[in-house]
Design a protein around this motif. Structure first.
Motif, PDB file in Angstrom:
ATOM      1  N   PHE A 220      80.962  13.514  -2.051  1.00  0.00           N
ATOM      2  CA  PHE A 220      80.105  12.845  -3.049  1.00  0.00           C
ATOM      3  C   PHE A 220      78.822  12.367  -2.400  1.00  0.00           C
ATOM      4  O   PHE A 220      78.682  12.341  -1.170  1.00  0.00           O
ATOM      5  N   SER A 221      77.909  11.950  -3.221  1.00  0.00           N
ATOM      6  CA  SER A 221      76.638  11.383  -2.753  1.00  0.00           C
ATOM      7  C   SER A 221      76.169  10.377  -3.792  1.00  0.00           C
ATOM      8  O   SER A 221      76.527  10.485  -4.975  1.00  0.00           O
ATOM      9  N   TYR A 230      77.597  10.690  -7.207  1.00  0.00           N
ATOM     10  CA  TYR A 230      77.696  12.022  -7.793  1.00  0.00           C
ATOM     11  C   TYR A 230      78.805  12.774  -7.067  1.00  0.00           C
ATOM     12  O   TYR A 230      78.801  12.881  -5.833  1.00  0.00           O
ATOM     13  N   ILE A 231      79.754  13.292  -7.826  1.00  0.00           N
ATOM     14  CA  ILE A 231      80.894  14.007  -7.239  1.00  0.00           C
ATOM     15  C   ILE A 231      80.513  15.474  -7.046  1.00  0.00           C
ATOM     16  O   ILE A 231      80.355  16.219  -8.008  1.00  0.00           O
ATOM     17  N   GLU A 232      80.365  15.865  -5.804  1.00  0.00           N
ATOM     18  CA  GLU A 232      79.956  17.235  -5.484  1.00  0.00           C
ATOM     19  C   GLU A 232      81.142  18.183  -5.365  1.00  0.00           C
ATOM     20  O   GLU A 232      81.040  19.370  -5.682  1.00  0.00           O
ATOM     21  N   GLY A 233      82.278  17.672  -4.882  1.00  0.00           N
ATOM     22  CA  GLY A 233      83.451  18.533  -4.737  1.00  0.00           C
ATOM     23  C   GLY A 233      84.735  17.750  -4.590  1.00  0.00           C
ATOM     24  O   GLY A 233      84.745  16.626  -4.067  1.00  0.00           O
ATOM     25  N   ILE A 234      85.824  18.342  -5.123  1.00  0.00           N
ATOM     26  CA  ILE A 234      87.165  17.767  -4.981  1.00  0.00           C
ATOM     27  C   ILE A 234      88.095  18.900  -4.532  1.00  0.00           C
ATOM     28  O   ILE A 234      88.083  19.989  -5.114  1.00  0.00           O
ATOM     29  N   TYR A 288      78.253  16.055 -21.233  1.00  0.00           N
ATOM     30  CA  TYR A 288      77.377  15.181 -20.496  1.00  0.00           C
ATOM     31  C   TYR A 288      77.184  15.675 -19.074  1.00  0.00           C
ATOM     32  O   TYR A 288      77.728  16.706 -18.671  1.00  0.00           O
ATOM     33  N   SER A 289      76.403  14.941 -18.314  1.00  0.00           N
ATOM     34  CA  SER A 289      76.034  15.373 -16.969  1.00  0.00           C
ATOM     35  C   SER A 289      77.252  15.654 -16.096  1.00  0.00           C
ATOM     36  O   SER A 289      78.196  14.859 -16.034  1.00  0.00           O
ATOM     37  N   VAL A 290      77.170  16.774 -15.434  1.00  0.00           N
ATOM     38  CA  VAL A 290      78.254  17.193 -14.560  1.00  0.00           C
ATOM     39  C   VAL A 290      78.212  16.396 -13.259  1.00  0.00           C
ATOM     40  O   VAL A 290      77.159  16.157 -12.698  1.00  0.00           O
ATOM     41  N   GLY A 291      79.374  15.991 -12.773  1.00  0.00           N
ATOM     42  CA  GLY A 291      79.488  15.377 -11.462  1.00  0.00           C
ATOM     43  C   GLY A 291      79.306  13.884 -11.411  1.00  0.00           C
ATOM     44  O   GLY A 291      79.519  13.282 -10.367  1.00  0.00           O
ATOM     45  N   GLU A 292      78.887  13.255 -12.513  1.00  0.00           N
ATOM     46  CA  GLU A 292      78.638  11.816 -12.444  1.00  0.00           C
ATOM     47  C   GLU A 292      79.926  11.030 -12.654  1.00  0.00           C
ATOM     48  O   GLU A 292      80.824  11.461 -13.313  1.00  0.00           O
TER      49      GLU A 292
END
Length: 292
Positions: A220-221, A230-234, A288-292
């Motif tokens: 995340f960042s 912001y979730i970039e990867g799981i 809605y916005s992806v990754g938030e």
């Protein structure tokens, strides 16, 4: 000859008398004639004058005199001008009225536009985004809580938590080949499970704890513009691994919040599910916005 005279003397005398009478009458008539022509002439002249006056008089009435015609033409012109003037005035009044009406309409339109604009401004004010680009929150849904304002207590609460990438199973042709081995057959990275958390924590806080407890990779960042992480990867499944519209989204109680996971304060009993989308939320019911 003498006998002829004697025989016809009475006729001759009668003839002479007649001639004398005629001569006298002629002479008398000539004497009178010298004056009569003057009278006749005068009478004729007077008649002519009378006739001329009558003609002039008739001319005045019949408009046969050029001067009179000119005067009448002028009068007629004046009459026309007099007739035209009111028409022009009427036209001017009509035009002024039209202009007035137009001005009134324009003013009304302007007023309407102003009113409409004011209404739009009011509506815009009530629907505008906040400083973190957040759209108005639907009625009945929780308002965002800024991470800096979080008040975490020791009170322990519970919620249901899960992580799914089931949408990828329908889009394997888009998936990065190097990531195929990490996709579970049933799409569950973490099946629904009850977890505990401290009151005041956010969805992001719970996600970090769950991933840590279950040894699930998390990347995340923090994004200042949204004041959220912001979730970039799981589990090593990152954004864009399954197409340009792919990434992670979160859902709480069947609602995809329109603000970042760091701003959503979890409540006791909430059902939280992180889902991977391949179509910007369209394939999982979120937009809605992806990754938030």
């Amino acid at each position: 000859m003498i006998e002829f005279l004697k025989k016809h003397k009475y006729k001759i005398i009668a003839a002479v008398c007649a001639l004398a009478v005629l001569t006298g009458a002629f002479l008398a008539g000539e004497s009178l004639g010298n004056n009569a022509p003057a009278v006749a002439k005068s009478s004729t002249s007077d008649t002519a004058i009378v006739t001329e006056r009558t003609t002039v008089s008739q001319g005045k009435n019949d408009s046969t005199s050029p001067t009179e015609n000119s005067t009448k033409a002028t009068d007629k012109g004046k009459s026309k001008q007099s007739t035209t003037a009111p028409t022009s005035a009427t036209q001017v009044n009509s035009e002024q009225s039209a202009v007035s009406n137009q001005t009134s309409k324009s003013s009304s339109s302007s007023s309407s536009a102003s009113s409409k604009s004011s209404s739009q401004i009011t509506q815009s004010s009530s629907t505008k985004q906040d400083k973190y680009k957040t759209d108005p929150i639907p009625e009945g849904k929780p308002e965002p809580v800024e991470p800096q304002e979080q008040e975490i207590t020791d009170n322990t609460l519970k919620c249901t938590f899960s992580i799914s990438c089931a949408a990828v199973l329908d889009n394997m042709d888009k998936l990065d080949k190097s990531k195929r081995e990490i996709i579970p057959d049933d799409g569950w990275i973490l099946e629904p499970v009850t977890v505990t958390f401290n009151e005041g924590e956010s969805v992001f806080d719970v996600l970090k704890q769950v991933c840590k407890d279950n040894k699930i990779q998390l990347e995340f960042s923090f994004t200042p513009i949204y004041n959220s992480s912001y979730i970039e990867g799981i589990n090593n499944l990152d954004e864009f691994d399954c197409g340009s519209l792919s990434g992670w989204m979160y859902e709480v109680n069947d609602w995809f919040p329109n603000y970042g996971c760091s701003r959503y304060e979890v409540k006791n009993g909430d059902v939280i599910e992180w889902q991977y989308t391949c179509d910007l939320g369209g394939d999982i019911g979120g937009y809605y916005s992806v990754g938030e």
